[in-house]
Motif scaffolding. Structure first.
Motif, short mmCIF file in Angstrom:
data_model
loop_
_atom_site.label_atom_id
_atom_site.label_comp_id
_atom_site.label_asym_id
_atom_site.label_seq_id
_atom_site.Cartn_x
_atom_site.Cartn_y
_atom_site.Cartn_z
N VAL A 1 29.62 87.18 -38.79
CA VAL A 1 30.64 88.13 -39.24
C VAL A 1 31.80 88.16 -38.26
CG1 VAL A 1 31.11 90.60 -39.59
CG2 VAL A 1 29.09 89.56 -40.64
N ARG A 2 31.49 88.17 -36.97
CA ARG A 2 32.54 88.18 -35.95
C ARG A 2 33.39 86.91 -36.02
NH1 ARG A 2 29.61 89.41 -31.81
NH2 ARG A 2 29.12 87.28 -31.27
N GLU A 3 32.73 85.76 -36.18
CA GLU A 3 33.46 84.50 -36.25
C GLU A 3 34.31 84.38 -37.51
OE1 GLU A 3 30.76 81.22 -35.75
OE2 GLU A 3 30.02 82.00 -33.84
N VAL B 1 20.28 83.69 -54.74
CA VAL B 1 19.28 84.75 -54.65
C VAL B 1 19.90 86.01 -54.06
CG1 VAL B 1 17.11 85.45 -53.55
CG2 VAL B 1 17.34 83.15 -54.50
N VAL B 2 20.64 85.84 -52.97
CA VAL B 2 21.29 86.99 -52.33
C VAL B 2 22.39 87.54 -53.22
CG1 VAL B 2 22.60 87.75 -50.30
CG2 VAL B 2 20.68 86.16 -50.02
N ALA B 3 23.12 86.68 -53.92
CA ALA B 3 24.19 87.12 -54.82
C ALA B 3 23.66 87.98 -55.95
CB ALA B 3 24.93 85.91 -55.38
N MET C 1 31.69 86.84 -49.76
CA MET C 1 31.64 86.13 -48.51
C MET C 1 30.54 86.67 -47.59
SD MET C 1 33.62 83.63 -48.05
CE MET C 1 35.10 83.02 -47.37
N VAL C 2 30.40 88.00 -47.53
CA VAL C 2 29.36 88.58 -46.68
C VAL C 2 27.99 88.16 -47.17
CG1 VAL C 2 28.30 90.74 -45.93
CG2 VAL C 2 30.77 90.49 -45.86
N ARG C 3 27.81 88.11 -48.47
CA ARG C 3 26.51 87.70 -49.03
C ARG C 3 26.18 86.26 -48.63
NH1 ARG C 3 24.36 90.84 -53.56
NH2 ARG C 3 25.64 92.69 -53.82
N GLY D 1 31.37 96.73 -47.06
CA GLY D 1 32.39 97.77 -46.93
C GLY D 1 32.93 97.87 -45.52
N PHE D 2 32.04 97.80 -44.54
CA PHE D 2 32.44 97.88 -43.14
C PHE D 2 33.38 96.72 -42.78
CE2 PHE D 2 32.08 97.31 -38.58
CZ PHE D 2 32.13 98.61 -38.12
N VAL D 3 33.00 95.53 -43.21
CA VAL D 3 33.84 94.35 -42.94
C VAL D 3 35.20 94.51 -43.60
CG1 VAL D 3 34.07 91.86 -43.35
CG2 VAL D 3 31.91 92.79 -42.52
#
Length: 78
Positions: A45-47, A16-18, A1-3, A71-73
């Motif tokens: 990320v906040r939303e 590409v990011v994945a 999800m973050v990616r 990891g932070f998320v």
């Protein structure tokens, strides 16, 4: 999800990011996160996850790499 959020923030295809390794630096040449894209990413990320990275990580170390942000998320998600 973050990616997915990273891809949206930089206007890149999700595949590409994945495919990037977790230790890929967000502000490095592969991702190329700009300050504007970084602000969009933090808003997303906040939303999406309810995590305010800027408020909880004053040094913004979470933005070092794809893995550090993920990891932070994971650790701070509601």
């Amino acid at each position: 999800m973050v990616r997915e959020l990273i891809a949206e923030a930089i206007g890149q295809d999700e595949a590409v990011v994945a495919a990037l390794p977790g230790d890929t630096r967000l502000f490095g040449p592969e991702v190329g996160l700009s300050s504007l894209a970084g602000a969009r990413l933090l808003d997303s990320v906040r939303e999406r996850f309810g995590v305010d990275v800027a408020a909880e990580d004053l040094n913004l170390d979470a933005l070092e790499s794809i893995a550090s942000l993920s990891g932070f998320v994971d650790q701070h998600q509601r």
